[in-house]
Design a protein around this motif. Structure first.
Motif, mmCIF file in Angstrom:
data_model
loop_
_atom_site.group_PDB
_atom_site.id
_atom_site.type_symbol
_atom_site.label_atom_id
_atom_site.label_comp_id
_atom_site.label_asym_id
_atom_site.label_seq_id
_atom_site.Cartn_x
_atom_site.Cartn_y
_atom_site.Cartn_z
ATOM 1 N N GLY A 104 0.787 -1.222 0.000
ATOM 2 C CA GLY A 104 0.000 0.000 0.000
ATOM 3 C C GLY A 104 0.819 1.272 0.000
ATOM 4 N N ILE A 105 0.246 2.303 0.590
ATOM 5 C CA ILE A 105 0.838 3.646 0.536
ATOM 6 C C ILE A 105 0.715 4.335 1.901
ATOM 7 C CG2 ILE A 105 0.419 3.922 -1.926
ATOM 8 C CD1 ILE A 105 -2.091 5.527 -1.233
ATOM 9 N N GLU A 106 1.499 5.380 2.146
ATOM 10 C CA GLU A 106 2.698 5.701 1.408
ATOM 11 C C GLU A 106 3.879 5.002 2.056
ATOM 12 O OE1 GLU A 106 3.484 9.710 -0.186
ATOM 13 O OE2 GLU A 106 1.702 10.335 0.939
ATOM 14 N N SER A 107 4.843 4.656 1.236
ATOM 15 C CA SER A 107 5.988 3.874 1.707
ATOM 16 C C SER A 107 6.664 4.475 2.926
ATOM 17 C CB SER A 107 7.047 3.764 0.600
ATOM 18 O OG SER A 107 6.479 3.444 -0.629
ATOM 19 N N HIS A 108 6.881 5.797 2.875
ATOM 20 C CA HIS A 108 7.687 6.458 3.912
ATOM 21 C C HIS A 108 6.857 6.974 5.081
ATOM 22 C CE1 HIS A 108 6.114 9.674 1.477
ATOM 23 N NE2 HIS A 108 6.589 10.612 2.282
ATOM 24 N N ILE A 109 5.545 6.730 5.032
ATOM 25 C CA ILE A 109 4.689 7.204 6.131
ATOM 26 C C ILE A 109 3.963 6.006 6.749
ATOM 27 C CG2 ILE A 109 2.893 8.834 6.831
ATOM 28 C CD1 ILE A 109 3.555 10.465 4.289
ATOM 29 N N CYS A 110 2.829 5.647 6.201
ATOM 30 C CA CYS A 110 2.002 4.604 6.830
ATOM 31 C C CYS A 110 2.648 3.224 6.780
ATOM 32 C CB CYS A 110 0.617 4.581 6.188
ATOM 33 S SG CYS A 110 -0.290 6.132 6.411
ATOM 34 N N ILE A 111 3.236 2.866 5.637
ATOM 35 C CA ILE A 111 3.890 1.555 5.549
ATOM 36 C C ILE A 111 5.081 1.502 6.501
ATOM 37 C CG2 ILE A 111 5.186 0.005 4.029
ATOM 38 C CD1 ILE A 111 2.212 -0.034 3.421
ATOM 39 N N LEU A 112 5.903 2.533 6.491
ATOM 40 C CA LEU A 112 7.068 2.577 7.371
ATOM 41 C C LEU A 112 6.664 2.500 8.837
ATOM 42 C CD1 LEU A 112 10.113 3.085 7.911
ATOM 43 C CD2 LEU A 112 9.590 5.536 7.850
ATOM 44 N N GLN A 113 5.703 3.310 9.252
ATOM 45 C CA GLN A 113 5.320 3.337 10.669
ATOM 46 C C GLN A 113 4.660 2.032 11.096
ATOM 47 O OE1 GLN A 113 3.567 7.002 12.173
ATOM 48 N NE2 GLN A 113 4.605 8.197 10.593
ATOM 49 N N THR A 114 3.918 1.401 10.177
ATOM 50 C CA THR A 114 3.322 0.092 10.483
ATOM 51 C C THR A 114 4.414 -0.953 10.663
ATOM 52 O OG1 THR A 114 1.349 0.650 9.194
ATOM 53 C CG2 THR A 114 1.698 -1.679 9.704
ATOM 54 N N ALA A 115 5.364 -0.970 9.742
ATOM 55 C CA ALA A 115 6.456 -1.948 9.825
ATOM 56 C C ALA A 115 7.246 -1.777 11.114
ATOM 57 C CB ALA A 115 7.371 -1.804 8.617
ATOM 58 N N VAL A 127 8.054 -9.477 9.348
ATOM 59 C CA VAL A 127 7.372 -8.438 8.567
ATOM 60 C C VAL A 127 7.960 -8.407 7.158
ATOM 61 C CG1 VAL A 127 6.860 -5.971 8.398
ATOM 62 C CG2 VAL A 127 6.954 -7.087 10.651
ATOM 63 N N TYR A 128 7.083 -8.597 6.176
ATOM 64 C CA TYR A 128 7.466 -8.583 4.769
ATOM 65 C C TYR A 128 6.873 -7.343 4.107
ATOM 66 C CZ TYR A 128 8.787 -13.482 5.390
ATOM 67 O OH TYR A 128 9.388 -14.643 5.814
ATOM 68 N N VAL A 129 7.686 -6.631 3.348
ATOM 69 C CA VAL A 129 7.226 -5.447 2.615
ATOM 70 C C VAL A 129 7.417 -5.727 1.131
ATOM 71 C CG1 VAL A 129 7.478 -2.968 2.268
ATOM 72 C CG2 VAL A 129 7.938 -3.967 4.528
ATOM 73 N N LEU A 130 6.337 -5.588 0.356
ATOM 74 C CA LEU A 130 6.426 -5.870 -1.071
ATOM 75 C C LEU A 130 6.989 -4.664 -1.816
ATOM 76 C CD1 LEU A 130 3.252 -7.920 -1.983
ATOM 77 C CD2 LEU A 130 5.432 -8.648 -1.025
ATOM 78 N N ALA A 131 8.183 -4.808 -2.358
ATOM 79 C CA ALA A 131 8.824 -3.706 -3.067
ATOM 80 C C ALA A 131 8.025 -3.288 -4.292
ATOM 81 C CB ALA A 131 10.249 -4.094 -3.465
ATOM 82 N N ASP A 132 7.317 -4.238 -4.914
ATOM 83 C CA ASP A 132 6.480 -3.910 -6.074
ATOM 84 C C ASP A 132 5.022 -3.697 -5.675
ATOM 85 O OD1 ASP A 132 6.262 -6.642 -5.449
ATOM 86 O OD2 ASP A 132 5.836 -7.229 -7.512
ATOM 87 N N GLY A 133 4.802 -3.465 -4.388
ATOM 88 C CA GLY A 133 3.438 -3.251 -3.909
ATOM 89 C C GLY A 133 3.304 -2.061 -2.989
ATOM 90 N N VAL A 134 4.307 -1.184 -3.001
ATOM 91 C CA VAL A 134 4.245 0.036 -2.197
ATOM 92 C C VAL A 134 4.696 1.221 -3.049
ATOM 93 C CG1 VAL A 134 4.624 -1.147 0.006
ATOM 94 C CG2 VAL A 134 6.591 -0.261 -1.268
#
Length: 200
Positions: A104-115, A127-134
């Motif tokens: 999802g979005i945004e990589s440097h805000i919601c995804i980062l803080q969730t991770a 915790v896995y982050v999809l590079a082609d999905g953010v």
């Protein structure tokens, strides 16, 4: 990885963000591929939206309805992290969950803080982050965010690699359906990887 112990978190992919987010359509394409894989393998999916009253619902191009009961809910939030009390309750009342996948979005805000929040949780989730999905509004933010998440202990992976890690064995009954998804999505995946991962 095991599908039964893997939860997919889909963050704030709302139609209102479409014009602003770099490569939004590619993120949607990856999301729909992952949802097809989740359906075949039986992974649960949880969705968040950011301030729905102002920013609207999840983009209708995302095929959530195809999941049936595997879609365990969509939760609205104002917090940047997805880990609101409601969402944490959904996660912690599923003691079988060991792996959490972020899209999802945004990589440097919601995804980062969730991770980062998940990585310090007492349960020690993988915790896995999809590079082609953010993605983010500014594509230059993405590699910085992925680097910070990786340095903090997250596993940055592509959607196709994740799918094969979940399948593990070509002898399983679900492999044929999984293989068909990979074939059907081959061209879209190639374009997405070139666009989103090419910037890394």
């Amino acid at each position: 990885m095991d599908p039964s112990s893997t939860l997919i978190l889909l963050c704030d992919l709302q139609e209102r963000f479409r014009p602003a987010i770099s490569g939004f359509d590619h993120v949607v394409a990856t999301t729909n591929k992952v949802l097809k894989i989740a359906k075949v393998l039986g992974c649960e999916v949880l969705v968040t939206t950011q301030k729905t009253k102002a920013l609207g619902p999840t983009d209708p191009a995302i095929a959530l309805e195809s999941l049936g009961p595997l879609h365990i809910g969509t939760f609205d939030k104002t917090l940047f992290s997805m880990l609101t009390p409601e969402v944490l309750s959904q996660i912690t009342t599923r003691p079988h969950i060991k792996n959490i996948v972020l899209i999802g979005i945004e990589s440097h805000i919601c995804i980062l803080q969730t991770a980062l929040s998940l990585l310090v949780h007492p349960k020690k989730y993988a915790v896995y982050v999809l590079a082609d999905g953010v993605s983010s509004c500014n594509p230059a933010e993405v590699p910085i965010a992925l680097a910070q998440m990786r340095a903090s202990g997250a596993i940055v992976v592509s959607s196709e690699s994740l799918g094969y890690q979940l399948v593990r064995d070509a002898a399983i009954p679900e492999f044929k359906a999984f293989g068909n998804i990979i074939k059907e999505e081959k061209e879209t995946t190639s374009k997405t990887v070139d666009t989103l991962l090419g910037r890394l």
